[in-house]
Design a protein around this motif. Sequence first.
Motif, short mmCIF file in Angstrom:
data_model
loop_
_atom_site.label_atom_id
_atom_site.label_comp_id
_atom_site.label_asym_id
_atom_site.label_seq_id
_atom_site.Cartn_x
_atom_site.Cartn_y
_atom_site.Cartn_z
N ALA A 343 -0.14 10.82 4.16
CA ALA A 343 1.22 10.39 3.83
C ALA A 343 1.28 8.89 3.58
O ALA A 343 1.89 8.43 2.60
N THR A 344 0.64 8.11 4.45
CA THR A 344 0.69 6.66 4.32
C THR A 344 0.06 6.21 3.01
O THR A 344 0.64 5.42 2.25
N VAL A 345 -1.14 6.71 2.73
CA VAL A 345 -1.84 6.30 1.52
C VAL A 345 -1.08 6.79 0.27
O VAL A 345 -0.89 6.02 -0.69
N SER A 346 -0.63 8.02 0.30
CA SER A 346 0.05 8.59 -0.87
C SER A 346 1.36 7.87 -1.17
O SER A 346 1.70 7.65 -2.34
N LEU A 347 2.09 7.52 -0.14
CA LEU A 347 3.37 6.84 -0.36
C LEU A 347 3.20 5.52 -1.08
O LEU A 347 4.06 5.11 -1.86
N PHE A 348 2.07 4.83 -0.82
CA PHE A 348 1.88 3.51 -1.39
C PHE A 348 0.91 3.49 -2.57
O PHE A 348 0.57 2.41 -3.06
N THR A 349 0.47 4.66 -3.00
CA THR A 349 -0.38 4.72 -4.19
C THR A 349 0.18 5.66 -5.26
O THR A 349 -0.37 5.74 -6.35
#
Length: 579
Positions: A343-349
């Motif tokens: 979730a963290t990586v996907s939200l910011f990429t």
Amino acid sequence: MNDSFAIENSRTPFVLIDSIAPFFLPYCDGSRQNWSKAPLHRLIRSGQVDPKEAEIITQGFRHYCHRARALGCTAITLDDLSHITLFDFYPYLLSRTVYSCQKLFANLIDIANAEGLEVFITTDIMFWNNYIEKESRGNDRSVRQLFAEAISRLFDTFPAISGVVVRIGETDGVEVNCQFKSQMWIKTPEQCNRWLRELLPLFESADKTLIFRTWGLGAFSIGDLIWNEQTERQIIAGIDSSALILSRKYGQADFFRYLDINERITTSSIRQIVEFQARREYEGFGEFPAYVGWQYESIRTAIQNNPTVFGISVWAQTGGWSHFDRLTLLKNGSLWNELNLVATVSLFTTEQTADEILDQFVRKQFPRKEWDSARSIIQLFDTLINQLWYFKPYAEQNLWFRRLRVPPLLWIFWDTILVNPAIRMVIRSFVGNPEELREVDKLLKTELKMIAKLTKNITVEKESLEQAHETFRLIFAIRGYYLGKMRHEKIAKRIDRYRVRYPNGFRIESDFAPFRLRWITETILFGLLLRKHSRYRLFDRFVLIPLTGWMFPLIKKYNFKRMPDLANRQAVGMELFFR
């Protein structure tokens, strides 16, 4: 994706991930461990890295890097500089140790680079041992020159790395006993400015990056760097370097809920990255769902148009003391930590929403017939964490003590639930009408029952969900004690039953003896010592901070036995907060 999250002259967002998980592969045995750094000291046998354990770590690291890159991470950290710095004045055995660590790191750096990951070496200022102390004579200029020499040797020895991540506001824990133990060396903004002025030219000439972490525990005058604009201005005064990046946690305190976004993120003119945590050290360590997607999505919205924010740092494993030892992205991994990492990586990429990310994850990790139940369970746990894990009326308070934002969570710390009259006094002071909160708690019994019902339909993580359900039932009961409805004798029996049934569950530190400091009235304790805004009062500057600095040792001596074990003999110790 908004261009503000892209590295300069690149379309790929900068996503930095920690790498401590593979280093714990040989040591996961259910014992309580410090997850703040890779346990390199445990690798050393007679001055050399143990080859069998090194091979286990290397293979795990290879798998970890592959999965991290596949998720969208672009860079990785390796702990730490002290173990790979070879000074000329080191004796033979210590030199042999460092050289052995260098060989291991060279291999790991090659693996990471082959996967397309940049490598950053972490360090505290300053790592310490008897030989460094003797050589520097405790002189700041000498220590600074030694550290600069360590950086130069690092770049010469490992030219493939991209830079260094520096921590100044925290030290190794009081329990750490190894050849390299860090001390909090930088104490003032002016001193920090001198260090940066001397170090940054080394990074610039080598075309490397210095990621400077603003996190601190409130010690010394630089301890408010995370939120105080004046302190930040003092440390960067006269500095204009393309090699410098500031790294900030998303809130003005540690990785909690109920925190406003750190204003320094939205107002600073310095290039920066924002730190997030996937393995939530204060919300279960991945033993149950603690989905961060909705919280982090709101932070993305708040910072996505900020041109100085060009990337993120995500902690997949780092943080806290715990006997819970699931290793993210590796064997015995945590499904819930990996959900948060995705979730963290996907939200910011990407431009995906938290709901879309959750839906895709559930569809990938659960059988089709369990999709609806899994989504509902994750949503229900989110509600319970917000409403039961945190005391909302207290968590919503914006409270400050000395140089720190007071944590919105006081009674659950790492893997330990605290039950004592002192915390009861604090909570009761901020909940307003306890009866109203007890009525809200009663309504949450429905969510608890629903989790139990839905878990029967789940095959993935079934046992951990059942244990988590019982943990929250215990939390529900303990809240009854804190809100004045349940007697401590009854709570003590509930705690004993939980310990017997779940010996590997949460630790419960209970102490029902009368609080010795009752003579301190709530008016003095909360009205005078705490403030409701970050800016200092004259009372804070000239009375509270100096006074508590010299009074704490007396209080500790008077009330030592009543302080929780984790406050005295783990992490950095309570005294650091009062320096």
